[in-house]
Each structure stands twice: as C-alpha cells, then as structure tokens.
Scaffold this active site. Structure first.
Site, PDB file in Angstrom:
ATOM      1  CB  SER A   1      -0.951  -0.056   1.193  1.00  0.00           C
ATOM      2  OG  SER A   1      -1.979   0.890   1.051  1.00  0.00           O
TER       3      SER A   1
ATOM      4  CD  GLU B   1     -12.839  12.246  -9.819  1.00  0.00           C
ATOM      5  OE1 GLU B   1     -13.788  12.314  -9.036  1.00  0.00           O
ATOM      6  OE2 GLU B   1     -12.215  13.234 -10.221  1.00  0.00           O
TER       7      GLU B   1
ATOM      8  CG  HIS C   1      -5.380  -0.256  -1.931  1.00  0.00           C
ATOM      9  ND1 HIS C   1      -5.716  -1.299  -1.106  1.00  0.00           N
ATOM     10  CD2 HIS C   1      -4.497   0.504  -1.233  1.00  0.00           C
ATOM     11  CE1 HIS C   1      -5.072  -1.168   0.066  1.00  0.00           C
ATOM     12  NE2 HIS C   1      -4.333  -0.086  -0.002  1.00  0.00           N
TER      13      HIS C   1
END
Lengths: 272, 272
Positions: free
Chosen positions: A128, A146, A170
């Site tokens: 991460s 988006e 992710h």
C-alpha cells in the site's frame, strides 16, 4: 556479500496474512532465516500493525521479527532506532501515508541503513503506502473511481529504490487507472505500475514477476500520439491516445528496461 | 425523409438533468421539435424515471415527451403501446436492467418500430442499462472494482443498432476497466467502449464525438500479443499484453471503422 541489490517486493495492499500467505512467504524466503524489520512508520497510529505481521509471518522461517517505528525525524537520527536495523536482511514497509515515510525517514541515517541492507542483497518490501514509497517519484494523492482531471494528482519524491516508474496500489479495487493515466500523460518516460490487492511485483534486477491473486497493470504512454495535458485548462478531463496497456497475472514477467511483458512460461504451475 | 440512420447517443449514466444539461440538449436537438419517447422499460419499478426526464427536458425544445413502459412481452405486441411511438423522432432508454430491454421488447413490433424511427433519421439515446442495450452484444453482468477473472462476465444479444462494439457505463466511477478487458480479450474483433457518468458518445455514421464532463475509453485488443483467456482455469486472473487504450474527452472524435481517435480540433471551444 553480494554486490547485487536485493529484491523489491511491491505489494498492492491487503496481502493475505491468514491463508496461503503467498506474498509473505516470498518475502520470508528472501530473508533466509535472518532478521526482518517491519517498518510501521507510514502509519499515524501504528498499534496493531506489527501484531498482524507477527501472526502473518508465523511459521514462515523468519529468524527474528522486529518493529521499527519512527514518530519524528529526531527518532530517525537516534542510535537506538538505528540499532533495530543491525543484521537485518529485510525491511517490510506496512501501509498508511506514503508522505510519512518520505518526510520522517527521508535522507536520515535510518533510510541510509535500509538502502545499505538492500544494496547488500537484503529484501525491501512495501505494501500500500509502503509500495508507493519505493519509487523515485511517488504518487501521493489523487481521486479514485473517476477519470483523471488535469492537475488533480499529487506526487512527491520517494525513496528512489526503483527508478523511472510510478507505483499505484489497491489498483482495480479502488478504480485507479484514471490517476495513473494522469501520471504517465505528464511524464511518458515513466512507466505506470498499478498493483491490485493481495498481489505483488517481485523485482529482481531489471525485471519483475507477478505473484498473488490479482493483476499488475503496466501503463506505457511512450507511444502516445496525443494528450491534452499541456494545453488543457486545470480540472479538464484528460484525453490521451494510444496508450499501451499490459495486464499481468501470477507468473507473468515484465522487463523494465525493454518495457516488454513475458507470459508465464508454465501457467498453472506451482507458486514460485 | 433521409435514407441515413439517425444518431445514437450512448450515455454512461447519471447525465446532468438540472444544470447545463449538455447531453439532454444534444438529444433534444436531434428531435427537432418533434416527439420524444422516454422508454423506461429497463426498470422494474419505473415510477419517478419519467418525471425526472420531464423536468430534465423542460425548455429544451422537445415538442412532445411521452413515456413508453412495457411490463411484459404481451404489452410489446399491443397496438396501444405501439401507438405511443407514432410520429416520434426520438427514443430515450433510461436505466435499470439491460436484460429487461432485450427480453421484454426484443424482436417485438415495438422494437421494430424503434428501429424504423432510427433508420429514418430519428435519434436513439440510452443511458446506463439503456446504453448497454444498443450494441449487438451487450455486457450484462460482471464484477466492478476488481481485475477480470476468466469467465466472470455475462453477455447477451442486444438491440443491434451498433455493431462490433461492447459498451460499458458508469465506467471510471465503478472501476470497470477489468470487465471490459475481459470482453475484448474474448473477442478482440470487438471494440470495448467504456463511458463515464454524465458523458456520452454521439454516434453519427461511422464515428462518434464525446460530450459531457467525463471520459470515453476505447479498449482495442486487436494488436494484443498474448492473453491467457483460452487456456486459463475458470476464475483465474486475466493476463493480456499490448492492449491499445484511448481516453477521449469533450470534443474528441473516434472513427469506428478505422479504429482511430481524432483530437478535438478546437479544445475549449463552445459545446457542440
């Protein structure tokens, strides 16, 4: 002592810690029974992180597992903190905020010691935020789910163990291809590497191999024939043509120098 | 009467109905002051849909706005239902479930009448499920926000107004590039077109123009050099190399025959 840098294990977050533990096994393998340091510095509240990794690495052959936490830059100058890294053959950066890694340990004795461990053959792993921090320029912040709006991604210098790539994590889970396209549109020289959860790119030399349950995306804008990134108004929607996209899964390899993928020679074979 | 089919306005869902209303304006423009039929057939519970569009099209110059709802296939054979389409110069499919469109009106007099309206120059628009339903093969179901697993996408025959493409909607918002990659990996002949919310591809002849606030993604696997789709075990993670990806925003065009994008010749100019 080897003169070759060790592997980098770049993980997209949420790696399995209770089942097969394929990615933790890969990290443990490179530690070769020696000491592994879990650096929880990316977290503002590190409580619980180390315990989760202590359980996750249980029985995987790591000789000693210790936590490195740095609250302030002063801690990262401290001899007692540095001593935690003595004889370590691996450092594992857990998740949180990548800016905490760069701002708290960047250009400190702790960072230099970690680089030495890696340069002398030890493994550096990051999940991460820890994954984002290994590259020379790290993606810090940008909307997920988006399409990219011009100027909406923040970047900052990272630890610089991996050059000419920007890592995002992710990746499919948070719908992040838009922001990675924004990064490579700005700098097509840089390869965008997006890593799913429970998935890792294991980098050795100039190539990486994919392990884990998801995919690794390579976004290559070198051959792009158009983008509006330079002339568009801030916050206008990105337009970019002829991006090359590779989706790699378990066993696939990627040559970072030639920017070319190589299919898993033995799909379905046992894990590496 | 023109001998050329009318435009298709393929919308990614959640088009603005209260502000600029750019996409609804585009639909209204093609209706030319005549009658527009809002087909709410995709919805199991159509209450409210038509009212939202009545308000949304208010003041945009549509001569008459009427609702077409078909609960069962028998309704779609009914003369009274068919009469709703008399003299219409446009049909707008609202969202819901694309299988309701194909199963309730597919191969019925209602579908044939809609095709006639389009063939004689009327506009057919569709948003969300309505967007998916216009192609010859429609994407019905597949996970969002994860990488594609082999076999995990469901497709079905659509209305066939648009050939050799598969449309996906709510594209960036729901992180759907994985499932569209799964579709084109299965059939590289087919172009994958992913449309963001409040964004539309306006198709006229063999090309489309992008309008709206988001992006339209074209995923072209014609030149792919590898995929594991045929030999991989069901539910293994997709691997595919050398996919060509185009991201188009407001004013950009795409030639569907040549499979090539064309940049907006006048970025920043007034809306079309």
């Amino acid at each position: 002592m080897t003169h070759r840098a060790g592997p980098l294990v770049i993980i997209g977050g949420h790696e399995d810690k209770e089942g097969e533990r394929q990615i933790l096994k890969e990290v443990a393998r490179h530690v070769q029974g020696a000491k592994l340091v879990v650096a929880t510095v990316a977290s503002h509240e590190p409580e619980g992180y180390f315990d989760a990794y202590r359980a996750g690495f249980e029985g995987l052959g790591v000789g000693e597992l210790v936590e490195l936490y740095v609250d302030t830059r002063a801690d990262a100058q401290d001899e007692a903190t540095l001593a935690i890294l003595d004889d370590a053959r691996g450092v594992f950066f857990s998740g949180g905020d990548q800016l905490r890694i760069s701002s708290q340990i960047g250009d400190t004795p702790v960072e230099r010691r970690i680089r030495e461990i890696w340069r002398s053959g030890g493994v550096v792993a990051g999940t991460s935020a820890g994954a984002s921090a290994v590259s020379d320029t790290m993606l810090v912040k940008g909307p997920s789910a988006e399409s990219h709006r011009v100027g909406d991604v923040q970047m900052a210098p990272g630890m610089g163990l991996l050059r000419d790539v920007v890592v995002d994590q992710h990746f499919a889970e948070r719908g992040r291809i838009g922001r990675l396209l924004g990064v490579v549109a700005e700098s097509p020289r840089v390869l965008g590497i997006g890593i799913d959860e429970d998935t890792a790119a294991v980098i050795q030399g100039d190539a990486f191999t994919v392990i884990g349950s998801g995919a690794v995306y390579v976004v290559d804008a070198e051959g792009a024939t158009h983008s509006n990134i330079a002339e568009a108004q801030p916050h206008s929607t990105l337009s970019i043509f002829d991006v090359r996209l590779h989706v790699l899964s378990q066993g696939d390899r990627f040559d970072l120098t030639r920017r070319r993928p190589l299919a898993d020679p033995a799909p379905g074979a046992a894990e590496t």
